[in-house]
Scaffold this motif. Structure first.
Motif, PDB file in Angstrom:
ATOM      1  N   LYS A  40       0.824  -1.212   0.000  1.00  0.00           N
ATOM      2  CA  LYS A  40       0.000   0.000   0.000  1.00  0.00           C
ATOM      3  C   LYS A  40       0.860   1.265   0.000  1.00  0.00           C
ATOM      4  O   LYS A  40       0.670   2.166  -0.823  1.00  0.00           O
ATOM      5  CB  LYS A  40      -0.919   0.003   1.232  1.00  0.00           C
ATOM      6  CG  LYS A  40      -1.735  -1.274   1.398  1.00  0.00           C
ATOM      7  CD  LYS A  40      -2.622  -1.237   2.629  1.00  0.00           C
ATOM      8  CE  LYS A  40      -1.889  -1.088   3.958  1.00  0.00           C
ATOM      9  NZ  LYS A  40      -1.103  -2.271   4.344  1.00  0.00           N
ATOM     10  N   SER A  41       1.822   1.318   0.928  1.00  0.00           N
ATOM     11  CA  SER A  41       2.684   2.506   0.987  1.00  0.00           C
ATOM     12  C   SER A  41       3.496   2.638  -0.290  1.00  0.00           C
ATOM     13  O   SER A  41       3.666   3.741  -0.824  1.00  0.00           O
ATOM     14  CB  SER A  41       3.655   2.415   2.166  1.00  0.00           C
ATOM     15  OG  SER A  41       2.947   2.299   3.368  1.00  0.00           O
ATOM     16  N   THR A  42       3.990   1.494  -0.763  1.00  0.00           N
ATOM     17  CA  THR A  42       4.817   1.518  -1.961  1.00  0.00           C
ATOM     18  C   THR A  42       4.058   2.140  -3.130  1.00  0.00           C
ATOM     19  O   THR A  42       4.626   2.931  -3.890  1.00  0.00           O
ATOM     20  CB  THR A  42       5.272   0.089  -2.305  1.00  0.00           C
ATOM     21  OG1 THR A  42       5.938  -0.460  -1.166  1.00  0.00           O
ATOM     22  CG2 THR A  42       6.203   0.086  -3.491  1.00  0.00           C
ATOM     23  N   PHE A 160      -2.588  10.009   1.581  1.00  0.00           N
ATOM     24  CA  PHE A 160      -2.427   9.828   3.026  1.00  0.00           C
ATOM     25  C   PHE A 160      -2.000   8.400   3.318  1.00  0.00           C
ATOM     26  O   PHE A 160      -2.668   7.452   2.910  1.00  0.00           O
ATOM     27  CB  PHE A 160      -3.753  10.104   3.749  1.00  0.00           C
ATOM     28  CG  PHE A 160      -4.195  11.535   3.652  1.00  0.00           C
ATOM     29  CD1 PHE A 160      -3.668  12.487   4.507  1.00  0.00           C
ATOM     30  CD2 PHE A 160      -5.135  11.929   2.703  1.00  0.00           C
ATOM     31  CE1 PHE A 160      -4.071  13.818   4.422  1.00  0.00           C
ATOM     32  CE2 PHE A 160      -5.539  13.252   2.606  1.00  0.00           C
ATOM     33  CZ  PHE A 160      -5.006  14.203   3.466  1.00  0.00           C
ATOM     34  N   ASP A 161      -0.896   8.257   4.024  1.00  0.00           N
ATOM     35  CA  ASP A 161      -0.400   6.913   4.340  1.00  0.00           C
ATOM     36  C   ASP A 161      -0.531   6.628   5.834  1.00  0.00           C
ATOM     37  O   ASP A 161       0.341   6.986   6.628  1.00  0.00           O
ATOM     38  CB  ASP A 161       1.061   6.769   3.902  1.00  0.00           C
ATOM     39  CG  ASP A 161       1.538   5.319   4.001  1.00  0.00           C
ATOM     40  OD1 ASP A 161       0.704   4.444   4.316  1.00  0.00           O
ATOM     41  OD2 ASP A 161       2.735   5.078   3.766  1.00  0.00           O
ATOM     42  N   GLU A 162      -1.621   6.015   6.207  1.00  0.00           N
ATOM     43  CA  GLU A 162      -1.866   5.643   7.601  1.00  0.00           C
ATOM     44  C   GLU A 162      -1.560   6.781   8.571  1.00  0.00           C
ATOM     45  O   GLU A 162      -0.785   6.623   9.513  1.00  0.00           O
ATOM     46  CB  GLU A 162      -1.022   4.421   7.976  1.00  0.00           C
ATOM     47  CG  GLU A 162      -1.475   3.180   7.240  1.00  0.00           C
ATOM     48  CD  GLU A 162      -0.752   1.938   7.730  1.00  0.00           C
ATOM     49  OE1 GLU A 162      -0.449   1.868   8.931  1.00  0.00           O
ATOM     50  OE2 GLU A 162      -0.505   1.037   6.907  1.00  0.00           O
ATOM     51  N   VAL A 163      -2.191   7.908   8.325  1.00  0.00           N
ATOM     52  CA  VAL A 163      -1.828   9.107   9.069  1.00  0.00           C
ATOM     53  C   VAL A 163      -2.248   9.074  10.528  1.00  0.00           C
ATOM     54  O   VAL A 163      -1.845   9.938  11.306  1.00  0.00           O
ATOM     55  CB  VAL A 163      -2.379  10.384   8.400  1.00  0.00           C
ATOM     56  CG1 VAL A 163      -1.684  10.614   7.075  1.00  0.00           C
ATOM     57  CG2 VAL A 163      -3.883  10.297   8.204  1.00  0.00           C
TER      58      VAL A 163
END
Ligand SMILES: Nc1ncnc2c1ncn2[C@@H]1O[C@H](COP(=O)(O)OP(=O)(O)OP(=O)(O)O)[C@@H](O)[C@H]1O
Ligand SMILES: [Mg+2]
Lengths: 241, 216
Positions: A40-42, A160-163
């Motif tokens: 996901k982040s990638t 937004f990455d798991e903010v």
């Protein structure tokens, strides 16, 4: 609009994205859920050109992100990104944090940059903190600062990455409220999140990632309430309990 | 006839000159050593293994050969080549390089203290590599190591006394000349020691204060 077409990405021998297709229309909110290490982040890093890709293409408006002659710094002005860690710049005040990129990247005068920064800080509820140093603020406040700092570049898209993952539970609410605010403004957003209830509430589309592929995608109702795929069901029953 | 004349007010100009020369060469070495140290420290963080090995060994030599030997070697060698250099010049070059060797380590650890995620955040705002260096990595890295920087700077002020061996008229050499004329070593050396103390002590207190403030 963001068009992701058959994107492959490897770190050495490890293939992390195995052919991702995803369209994000203007004004849409897309939530990405999935287990740890599913990529996901990638994917967000690839959209932002922080990571190169090994196959496929990503097109943001009319910019082909990973083409050789693409100005990636120009591209990033279109894409605001907020991370799990808020990464406030500790040597700058709250106002300077938000005004730095408008000044040095967009080349605005100090006055104009500060004006935009103040507007965005007020928007996320930090109107009384301009001269504070971020290290003296709570994680929730610093995360809202990170959002305002990205917004001050007046991006067309927000990633937004798991903010909320690194926040104490009692601070999650204020950051989610800020995201709701952006959705109401009509901001186009991709949210990688573990907050299933939040994803259900705000998303137009939810994508479930599994081992580098989108296993299931659809409306929140389809993916979160009535998942068809067994893996989605397993994942949801695990995170909801 | 009396060979020795006691210390008098007439000597104050001479002493002041020594003090100013000590301050002068220290400031030159600290400024140049800081600028070069910042560049070299940054290179050590960014450069590949080969360059790092080379830089690392060169810096190790500068750090481990006693300063006094470097000074004598350099000024003798330059003299033997037929280009005698005035003591200030020779002293500044060696003292600056010596300072650079220590400063580069200080700044290297400063740069290393800036988390990678901070750089990614800056890049994601559209900053170029060099903008990230200038607006994020240098200011954050330098602040983190300010107390160590001050420590090196203070030792440079003290080490500058060694430049006396190649004939630079800084405070120590000034006082040696006064001692041989007045035969009052105790008074003069106490005075000189007091001078170094007065300069160093408040600065080191300030460094400790900053350190305590930053650790909160
Ligand atoms: N820079 C990197 N170098 C090597 N491997 C990496 C790198 N970044 C990520 N990976 C690997 O790629 C895989 C996918 O990582 P990614 O961070 O995209 O997962 P994720 O879905 O965001 O997981 P999480 O929910 O834990 O954040 C993981 O196995 C991770 O170890
Ligand atoms: Mg992740």
């Amino acid at each position: 609009m963001i068009q992701i077409r058959g994107v492959h990405k490897s770190f050495g021998d490890l293939e992390v994205l195995k052919g991702i297709d995803l369209d994000v229309e203007k004004g849409e909110v897309v939530s990405v859920i999935g287990g740890s290490g599913s990529g996901k982040s990638t994917l967000l890093y690839c959209i932002n050109a922080i990571e190169p890709i090994n196959g496929g293409e990503i097109i943001v408006d009319d910019i082909n992100v990973h083409k050789k002659n693409t100005d990636q710094n120009k591209l990033r002005e279109k894409l605001g990104m907020v991370f799990q860690q808020w990464n406030s710049f500790p040597h700058l005040t709250v106002l300077e944090n938000a005004a730095l990129a408008p000044q040095v990247v967009r080349g605005l005068s100090k006055k104009d940059a500060f004006e935009i920064a103040m507007k965005e800080l007020e928007h996320v509820g930090l109107g009384d903190k301009f001269d504070e140093y971020p290290t003296r603020m709570s994680g929730g406040q610093q995360q809202r600062l990170a959002i305002a700092r990205a917004l001050a570049m007046e991006p067309s898209y927000m990633l937004f990455d798991e903010v909320t993952s690194a926040l104490d539970p009692e601070l999650v609410g204020e950051v989610l409220d800020t995201l709701r605010l952006l959705r109401d403004d009509g901001m186009t957003m991709i949210c990688v999140t573990h907050e299933i209830a939040f994803a259900k509430e705000v998303s137009d589309k939810v994508a479930f990632f599994h081992e580098g592929l989108i296993e299931e995608i659809g409306s929140p109702n389809e993916v979160l309430e009535n998942p068809k795929k067994e893996r989605t069901q397993q994942f949801l029953s695990k995170v909801l309990h | 006839m009396n060979l020795f004349t006691p210390l008098s007010w007439n000597d104050s100009g001479f002493i002041l000159n020594g003090i100013l020369n000590t301050i002068y060469i220290s400031v030159v070495a600290i400024v140049i050593g800081t600028i070069l140290g910042l560049i070299v420290g940054f290179m050590r963080v960014e450069a590949n293994k080969v360059v790092n090995l080379f830089l690392g060994s060169a810096l190790d030599i500068l750090r481990s050969v006693p300063l006094i030997i470097q000074l004598i070697l350099f000024s003798t060698y330059i003299g033997a080549l037929g280009h005698p250099m005035d003591p200030f010049m020779a002293g500044s070059i060696i003292l600056s390089l010596y300072t650079m060797a220590f400063m580069s380590e200080v700044f290297r650890s400063g740069f290393e203290s800036v988390p990678n995620t901070m750089r990614t955040a800056a890049r994601s705002l559209g900053m170029t590599y060099w903008q990230t260096v200038r607006y994020i990595r240098i200011p954050i890295g330098m602040r983190a190591v300010f107390p160590s920087w001050l420590g090196v700077a203070l030792s440079v002020i003290k080490d500058s006394a060694l430049v006396s061996v190649i004939g630079y008229m800084e405070l120590l050499r000034t006082s040696e000349q006064l001692i041989s004329r007045t035969q009052q070593p105790l008074t003069i050396l106490l005075g000189v020691g007091l001078f170094y103390f007065i300069i160093s002590y408040p600065l080191s207190l300030y460094g400790k204060y900053v350190e305590r403030k930053m650790s909160i």
